[in-house]
Scaffold this motif. Structure first.
Motif, short mmCIF file in Angstrom:
data_model
loop_
_atom_site.label_atom_id
_atom_site.label_comp_id
_atom_site.label_asym_id
_atom_site.label_seq_id
_atom_site.Cartn_x
_atom_site.Cartn_y
_atom_site.Cartn_z
N THR A 1 -4.56 -2.45 -3.07
CA THR A 1 -5.38 -2.75 -4.23
C THR A 1 -5.41 -4.25 -4.50
O THR A 1 -6.46 -4.82 -4.73
N THR B 1 4.27 -1.71 -3.22
CA THR B 1 4.04 -0.46 -2.50
C THR B 1 2.78 -0.62 -1.65
O THR B 1 1.99 -1.55 -1.85
N ASN B 2 2.58 0.27 -0.74
CA ASN B 2 1.36 0.24 0.07
C ASN B 2 0.12 0.34 -0.80
O ASN B 2 -0.89 -0.31 -0.54
N ILE B 3 0.19 1.15 -1.84
CA ILE B 3 -0.96 1.32 -2.74
C ILE B 3 -1.25 0.01 -3.46
O ILE B 3 -2.38 -0.45 -3.49
N ARG C 1 -7.49 2.60 1.06
CA ARG C 1 -6.72 3.01 -0.13
C ARG C 1 -6.15 4.42 0.07
O ARG C 1 -4.99 4.68 -0.24
N ALA C 2 -6.96 5.33 0.60
CA ALA C 2 -6.49 6.70 0.85
C ALA C 2 -5.35 6.71 1.85
O ALA C 2 -4.36 7.44 1.68
N GLU D 1 2.37 6.65 1.18
CA GLU D 1 3.34 6.74 0.09
C GLU D 1 3.79 8.18 -0.13
O GLU D 1 4.99 8.45 -0.27
N HIS D 2 2.84 9.09 -0.17
CA HIS D 2 3.18 10.51 -0.36
C HIS D 2 4.06 11.02 0.78
O HIS D 2 5.03 11.74 0.55
N ILE E 1 -2.21 5.59 0.06
CA ILE E 1 -1.69 6.66 -0.80
C ILE E 1 -1.04 7.74 0.04
O ILE E 1 0.05 8.22 -0.29
#
Length: 113
Positions: free
Chosen positions: A12, A6-8, A22-23, A29-30, A26
């Motif tokens: 990481t 995933t992108n997250i 990182r934000a 993804e949302h 996230i």
């Protein structure tokens, strides 16, 4: 079998300590999840309206009234209960269902003409 990252996870794993990166991962993804849920809502509403249009045709063929206040009240009560169970504002659920019902009745009235 190897699952795609995933992108997250990618942000990481790449050692990205940058909170902005990182934000952003996230957030992406949302947003992707929201887009999938929006598509589910649209297709679900389309299926629902196909069924209610069949009901409208049936009512028109048999000279039944386009609305059924007792059923509508029961549906609203049921949806409010489901909303509470799902931790969704029951008032929002009621307003949403009232909108859907008004559209269904409008369709049924068109079949009556």
């Amino acid at each position: 079998m190897h699952e795609p990252q995933t992108n997250i996870a990618a942000a990481t794993e790449a050692g990205s300590a940058d909170p902005g990166t990182r934000a952003a991962a996230i957030l992406a993804e949302h947003r992707a999840s929201i887009d999938r849920l929006d598509a589910i809502l649209v297709y679900t509403l389309a299926e629902r309206f196909k069924l209610t249009q069949s009901v409208g045709r049936l009512k028109a063929e048999h000279a039944l009234p386009p609305s059924d206040p007792a059923r509508e009240a029961a549906q609203i009560e049921r949806l409010e209960r489901l909303a509470r169970e799902a931790d969704l504002d029951p008032e929002f659920a009621r307003k949403f269902l009232n909108f859907v019902i008004s559209e269904v009745i409008r369709h049924h009235e068109q079949f009556q003409k």
